[in-house]
Scaffold this active site. Structure first.
Site, PDB file in Angstrom:
ATOM      1  N   LYS A 110       1.968  30.396 -24.648  1.00  0.00           N
ATOM      2  CA  LYS A 110       1.988  30.842 -23.257  1.00  0.00           C
ATOM      3  C   LYS A 110       1.060  29.998 -22.376  1.00  0.00           C
ATOM      4  CE  LYS A 110       4.419  34.764 -24.101  1.00  0.00           C
ATOM      5  NZ  LYS A 110       4.506  34.955 -25.552  1.00  0.00           N
TER       6      LYS A 110
HETATM    7  C1  PLP Z   1       5.603  35.417 -26.319  1.00  0.00           C
HETATM    8  C2  PLP Z   1       5.593  35.074 -27.770  1.00  0.00           C
HETATM    9  C3  PLP Z   1       6.784  34.920 -28.497  1.00  0.00           C
HETATM   10  C4  PLP Z   1       8.144  35.167 -27.881  1.00  0.00           C
HETATM   11  O1  PLP Z   1       8.439  34.249 -26.869  1.00  0.00           O
HETATM   12  P1  PLP Z   1       9.597  34.564 -25.803  1.00  0.00           P
HETATM   13  O2  PLP Z   1       9.551  33.464 -24.828  1.00  0.00           O
HETATM   14  O3  PLP Z   1       9.220  35.892 -25.188  1.00  0.00           O
HETATM   15  O4  PLP Z   1      10.877  34.665 -26.562  1.00  0.00           O
HETATM   16  C5  PLP Z   1       6.699  34.508 -29.821  1.00  0.00           C
HETATM   17  N1  PLP Z   1       5.506  34.309 -30.413  1.00  0.00           N
HETATM   18  C6  PLP Z   1       4.338  34.464 -29.745  1.00  0.00           C
HETATM   19  C7  PLP Z   1       3.063  34.234 -30.470  1.00  0.00           C
HETATM   20  C8  PLP Z   1       4.341  34.847 -28.408  1.00  0.00           C
HETATM   21  O5  PLP Z   1       3.176  34.997 -27.756  1.00  0.00           O
END
Ligand code: PLP
Length: 458
Positions: A110
């Site tokens: 993120k």
């Molecule tokens: C947010 C997240 C996901 C999922 O990603 P999306 O874009 O919501 O499909 C998978 N793994 C981790 C560690 C995350 O923080």
């Protein structure tokens, strides 16, 4: 570049407006009218991550930012990722590579989008003098990334709702320990899906929305998707721009949707594999065409514990050939529990995405196996991805699995699998000593609105 809503009844916006608004006013999600082709694909290998980022992102931003502004934002955003390659590829086995996306300040992928959009928001708000209130819903990682990226940024308040008791201690502390006055962590009594539903309520209350200058930073925000296209391109460049499969641990479908955009721009992505944990609505939908919401079953990969996958709406819109009316209809049906994807759209989705699901035992076993085979310790989300990738691997086609978080963010799951608690990197060493600041809030839109109005600093 113009952006249109998946539900067809919101104004057409430019990049900056789409970024600042997040969700469209008709409840839909913004998408570019056309996806630009990326020129010079074969000249990218060996370039700095920031340079590739500029080339990938530039065609989407139109007139919203000058080249100098965009380059500056990218430099500042990625200066905080503590690896020279930013998104290094690490080989797990012959033909299988891990794309490590956890070297940023909050140890999850993120950070790649959030650090950048914080910089872009700051430029845009300085220029307009506008003040905004960001509200986000998080299953853990989005919230910490947002708080870290936006703390101390002028003209912005940030409220993050997370499901009380359902995030890991490291995730919670990352959200509750920053002491900047403009960030507010809210522990909501409910699941992540409740947080997402309340967030949509806030956006759909237009008086409240306009009154506080509401902006969204969830992956419904198009600018986040754009930032995530970059590492698919750098990975493909490192592998010589050969046809490559990508396996993506998936929850809200933002990350894998960015992969589909990388492919649309011309990156040689063969299959995009959706990896889910036991909360497998996406795997069920792609297998049967039935998108039916069930109960969330908390798992050891909590960032994927969802039943309503927001960005799937974008994939549906493309699969329905841009028929916004059909999407509005499906989303109406979703309010009463689910919908059936048409045969034609299901075929279109299956041409874009493959899927797989793994349960808790296999996730643990995968963490163990990969440690034994390579010494590498995976976080449980990345382990879900690696397990699904191994089921789908085909000889001769390179596979890249996205490692979405650092194992130290999920020490309980890792300890259960291999008996050790991975250490936090040095820059986070004080996390367990800092005081926490958090407000408990009921799962109620009016209560949330009152709290936000009371706590705003601007
Ligand atoms: C947010 C997240 C996901 C999922 O990603 P999306 O874009 O919501 O499909 C998978 N793994 C981790 C560690 C995350 O923080």
């Amino acid at each position: 570049m113009r952006y249109v809503s998946t539900r067809g009844k919101a104004p057409v916006l430019d990049f900056e407006q789409a970024m600042l608004s997040g969700l469209a006013r008709d409840g839909g999600l913004y998408l570019p009218e056309t996806v630009p082709a990326l020129s010079g694909l074969n000249d990218l290998d060996g370039l700095p991550y920031e340079e590739v980022a500029f080339r990938v992102i530039r065609p989407f931003t139109g007139d919203s930012f000058t080249d100098v502004e965009l380059r500056g934002a990218i430099e500042r955003a990625y200066a905080r990722i503590e690896h020279a390659a930013k998104a290094p590829l690490h080989q797990l086995a012959p033909g299988h590579h891990l794309l490590e996306l956890f070297h940023g300040p909050t140890l999850a992928f993120k950070d790649f989008a959030m650090q950048l959009i914080a910089q872009l928001f700051e430029i845009a708000l300085k220029r307009s003098g506008q003040r905004i209130t960001i509200v986000g819903a998080t299953s853990g990682d989005t919230g910490s990334a947002a708080i870290e990226a936006f703390r101390g940024i002028d003209n912005v308040d940030v409220f993050i709702m997370f499901p009380h008791g359902r995030v890991s201690e490291v995730q919670r502390r990352q959200m509750t320990t920053p002491d900047a006055a403009n960030v507010h962590a809210l522990a909501l009594d409910g699941h992540f899906d409740d947080c997402q539903a309340r967030l949509k309520d806030l956006f759909n209350d237009h008086d409240f929305r306009d009154g506080v200058g509401l902006a969204g930073i969830n992956s419904i925000n198009w600018a986040r998707v754009v930032a995530q296209i970059v590492y698919y391109v750098t990975a493909a460049a490192s592998l010589g721009m050969r046809d490559t499969d990508f396996c993506v641990p998936t929850g809200n479908f933002g990350d894998i949707f960015a992969g589909s955009m990388a492919r649309a721009m011309g990156a040689p992505i063969r299959r995009l594999i959706v990896a889910t944990n036991q909360n497998d609505i996406l795997h069920r939908a792609l297998s049967t065409g039935e998108y039916r919401v069930g109960e969330v079953a908390p798992s050891m990969s909590p960032s994927m514990d969802i039943q309503v996958s927001s960005n799937f709406e974008r994939a549906l819109y493309l699969a329905y050939g841009g028929e916004a009316g059909a999407i509005a209809q499906l989303m109406e049906e979703l309010r009463s529990g689910g919908f059936t994807v048409s045969q034609g759209a299901l075929q279109a989705l299956r041409a874009q995405y493959v899927s797989g699901r793994v349960g808790e035992e296999e996730t643990l076993a995968t963490i163990r196996t990969i440690r034994a085979e390579t010494g590498q310790i995976l976080c449980p989300h990345s382990a879900v991805g690696v397990a699904v990738a191994r089921h789908h691997a085909e000889p001769g086609v390179p596979m890249v699995t996205l490692a979405t978080a650092h194992p130290a963010k999920f020490p309980d799951a890792v300890e259960k699998a291999v008996g050790i608690r991975p250490a936090l990197p040095p820059h986070m060493a004080g996390l367990f000593d800092l005081p926490e600041r958090v407000t408990r809030v009921e799962n109620d839109t009016a209560a949330l609105e009152a709290l936000i109005l009371e706590r705003r600093t601007i």
